[in-house]
Scaffold this motif. Structure first.
Motif, PDB file in Angstrom:
ATOM      1  N   THR A 219      68.366  47.744   8.203  1.00 43.25           N
ATOM      2  CA  THR A 219      68.925  47.288   6.940  1.00 43.25           C
ATOM      3  C   THR A 219      68.238  46.006   6.478  1.00 43.25           C
ATOM      4  O   THR A 219      68.050  45.078   7.260  1.00 43.25           O
ATOM      5  N   VAL A 220      67.875  45.987   5.201  1.00 39.98           N
ATOM      6  CA  VAL A 220      67.273  44.803   4.587  1.00 39.98           C
ATOM      7  C   VAL A 220      68.306  44.198   3.637  1.00 39.98           C
ATOM      8  O   VAL A 220      68.872  44.895   2.802  1.00 39.98           O
ATOM      9  N   ILE A 221      68.583  42.891   3.793  1.00 37.25           N
ATOM     10  CA  ILE A 221      69.590  42.215   2.987  1.00 37.25           C
ATOM     11  C   ILE A 221      68.915  41.366   1.911  1.00 37.25           C
ATOM     12  O   ILE A 221      67.994  40.595   2.192  1.00 37.25           O
ATOM     13  N   ALA A 222      69.377  41.525   0.670  1.00 34.98           N
ATOM     14  CA  ALA A 222      68.927  40.681  -0.441  1.00 34.98           C
ATOM     15  C   ALA A 222      70.129  39.843  -0.891  1.00 34.98           C
ATOM     16  O   ALA A 222      71.130  40.386  -1.370  1.00 34.98           O
ATOM     17  N   PHE A 223      70.048  38.518  -0.716  1.00 37.27           N
ATOM     18  CA  PHE A 223      71.176  37.630  -1.028  1.00 37.27           C
ATOM     19  C   PHE A 223      70.743  36.622  -2.081  1.00 37.27           C
ATOM     20  O   PHE A 223      69.677  36.006  -1.969  1.00 37.27           O
ATOM     21  N   LYS A 224      71.546  36.465  -3.129  1.00 34.94           N
ATOM     22  CA  LYS A 224      71.233  35.534  -4.196  1.00 34.94           C
ATOM     23  C   LYS A 224      72.465  34.694  -4.513  1.00 34.94           C
ATOM     24  O   LYS A 224      73.561  35.223  -4.666  1.00 34.94           O
TER      25      LYS A 224
ATOM     26  N   ARG B 147      75.528  37.121  -4.862  1.00 30.50           N
ATOM     27  CA  ARG B 147      75.354  38.573  -4.831  1.00 30.50           C
ATOM     28  C   ARG B 147      74.636  38.955  -3.540  1.00 30.50           C
ATOM     29  O   ARG B 147      73.637  38.344  -3.172  1.00 30.50           O
ATOM     30  N   LYS B 148      75.175  39.947  -2.861  1.00 30.53           N
ATOM     31  CA  LYS B 148      74.596  40.408  -1.600  1.00 30.53           C
ATOM     32  C   LYS B 148      74.422  41.915  -1.673  1.00 30.53           C
ATOM     33  O   LYS B 148      75.372  42.653  -1.910  1.00 30.53           O
ATOM     34  N   ILE B 149      73.175  42.375  -1.501  1.00 30.30           N
ATOM     35  CA  ILE B 149      72.858  43.802  -1.579  1.00 30.30           C
ATOM     36  C   ILE B 149      72.101  44.197  -0.318  1.00 30.30           C
ATOM     37  O   ILE B 149      71.173  43.501   0.100  1.00 30.30           O
ATOM     38  N   GLY B 150      72.512  45.291   0.284  1.00 29.77           N
ATOM     39  CA  GLY B 150      71.810  45.805   1.469  1.00 29.77           C
ATOM     40  C   GLY B 150      71.113  47.124   1.148  1.00 29.77           C
ATOM     41  O   GLY B 150      71.608  47.927   0.358  1.00 29.77           O
ATOM     42  N   HIS B 151      69.955  47.308   1.731  1.00 29.61           N
ATOM     43  CA  HIS B 151      69.216  48.560   1.535  1.00 29.61           C
ATOM     44  C   HIS B 151      68.730  49.062   2.889  1.00 29.61           C
ATOM     45  O   HIS B 151      68.173  48.295   3.688  1.00 29.61           O
ATOM     46  N   ARG B 152      68.941  50.348   3.139  1.00 29.44           N
ATOM     47  CA  ARG B 152      68.486  50.964   4.373  1.00 29.44           C
ATOM     48  C   ARG B 152      67.691  52.212   4.022  1.00 29.44           C
ATOM     49  O   ARG B 152      68.251  53.225   3.591  1.00 29.44           O
ATOM     50  N   GLN B 153      66.375  52.127   4.169  1.00 30.46           N
ATOM     51  CA  GLN B 153      65.481  53.207   3.758  1.00 30.46           C
ATOM     52  C   GLN B 153      65.617  54.424   4.664  1.00 30.46           C
ATOM     53  O   GLN B 153      65.637  54.310   5.889  1.00 30.46           O
ATOM     54  N   LEU B 154      65.708  55.615   4.058  1.00 29.45           N
ATOM     55  CA  LEU B 154      65.736  56.869   4.809  1.00 29.45           C
ATOM     56  C   LEU B 154      64.319  57.216   5.255  1.00 29.45           C
ATOM     57  O   LEU B 154      63.379  57.155   4.459  1.00 29.45           O
ATOM     58  N   LEU B 155      64.172  57.579   6.515  1.00 29.24           N
ATOM     59  CA  LEU B 155      62.851  57.875   7.071  1.00 29.24           C
ATOM     60  C   LEU B 155      62.842  59.230   7.762  1.00 29.24           C
ATOM     61  O   LEU B 155      63.878  59.712   8.238  1.00 29.24           O
ATOM     62  N   THR B 156      61.675  59.842   7.801  1.00 29.25           N
ATOM     63  CA  THR B 156      61.465  61.098   8.526  1.00 29.25           C
ATOM     64  C   THR B 156      60.336  60.879   9.528  1.00 29.25           C
ATOM     65  O   THR B 156      59.254  60.427   9.155  1.00 29.25           O
ATOM     66  N   THR B 157      60.624  61.190  10.779  1.00 31.20           N
ATOM     67  CA  THR B 157      59.592  61.102  11.812  1.00 31.20           C
ATOM     68  C   THR B 157      58.906  62.457  11.924  1.00 31.20           C
ATOM     69  O   THR B 157      59.572  63.487  12.100  1.00 31.20           O
ATOM     70  N   VAL B 158      57.578  62.465  11.786  1.00 32.73           N
ATOM     71  CA  VAL B 158      56.820  63.720  11.824  1.00 32.73           C
ATOM     72  C   VAL B 158      55.688  63.618  12.852  1.00 32.73           C
ATOM     73  O   VAL B 158      55.216  62.525  13.168  1.00 32.73           O
TER      74      VAL B 158
END
Length: 227
Positions: free
Chosen positions: A71-76, A85-96
């Motif tokens: 999770t990557v947190i963006a806080f302003k 303002r606090k926003i979290g982003h967690r990128q979906l990944l595929t292992t191939v």
């Protein structure tokens, strides 16, 4: 042999049996996916570059796992009371795992998974069937909420009759702050000058101004109200 592929807006240098994580691909574990955006391929010092992609080149990969990145947190935070303002982003990944690097329009040894577009068409058909019911439910819900939304919150103070003062004369009050104060019924120097500590606490609670700011404005308004 190696290849440089582009997927998910990123570029990767891959070879057979390489294990890597890419942005999510719609497929199940064990499926074979095709990556047709091959920017270059080569073996040793012999490298062929595409313009931008190599014609007839393709890389196939087996889906090993579907997961998420950390999770990557963006806080302003702004210089206002409770303005953050606090926003979290967690990128979906595929292992191939890279299976083959195919050139000249060669066909893969294993069959690729169904394309996401085909799945999207099936989902669109199912959605079209349920759309009338969902639209009706949303319309009923909107009809219930509408009366509550129409009732706007009353201003904190009652604005006096007569011409309002230009509150932007006070240091620290800009056009936006003056508009916010006017919406809450504060439009004259006299009103600001007569604010009690209880009024200051009320403004501090409901508006994006600190108690120290309001007290400073009150002192300036007292001098302006005498003129």
């Amino acid at each position: 042999m190696f290849a440089v592929i582009k997927t998910g807006g990123k570029q990767y240098r891959v070879a057979a049996n390489d294990l890597l994580k890419i942005e999510k691909v719609e497929a199940n574990v064990g499926d074979i996916v095709e990556i047709g955006n091959v920017l270059a391929h080569g073996e040793g010092e012999n490298v062929t570059f595409g313009a931008p992609f190599v014609d007839g080149a393709m890389v196939t990969a087996e889906v090993v796992e579907q997961g998420k990145n950390r999770t990557v947190i963006a806080f302003k935070k702004r210089r206002r009371q409770n303005s953050r303002r606090k926003i979290g982003h967690r990128q979906l990944l595929t292992t191939v795992r890279i299976s083959e690097i195919l050139l000249g329009g060669a066909k893969p040894a294993k069959k690729a998974a169904a394309k996401p577009e085909a799945k999207a068409e099936v989902a669109a058909e199912a959605k079209a069937e349920t759309a009338p019911k969902e639209a009706k439910a949303k319309k009923e819900a909107k009809a219930e909420v509408a009366p509550k939304e129409e009732a706007k919150a009353a201003p904190l103070f009652k604005a006096p009759k007569g011409e309002p003062d230009d509150l932007t004369v006070i240091k620290g009050i800009g056009p936006v702050a003056a508009k916010d104060l006017a919406e809450q019924g504060i439009v004259t120097f006299a009103q600001l000058a007569k604010l009690t500590d209880k009024d200051v606490a009320k403004i501090d609670e409901h508006m994006p101004f600190s108690a120290d700011q309001i007290k400073d404005w009150r002192e300036q308004a007292k001098e302006l109200a005498k003129k």
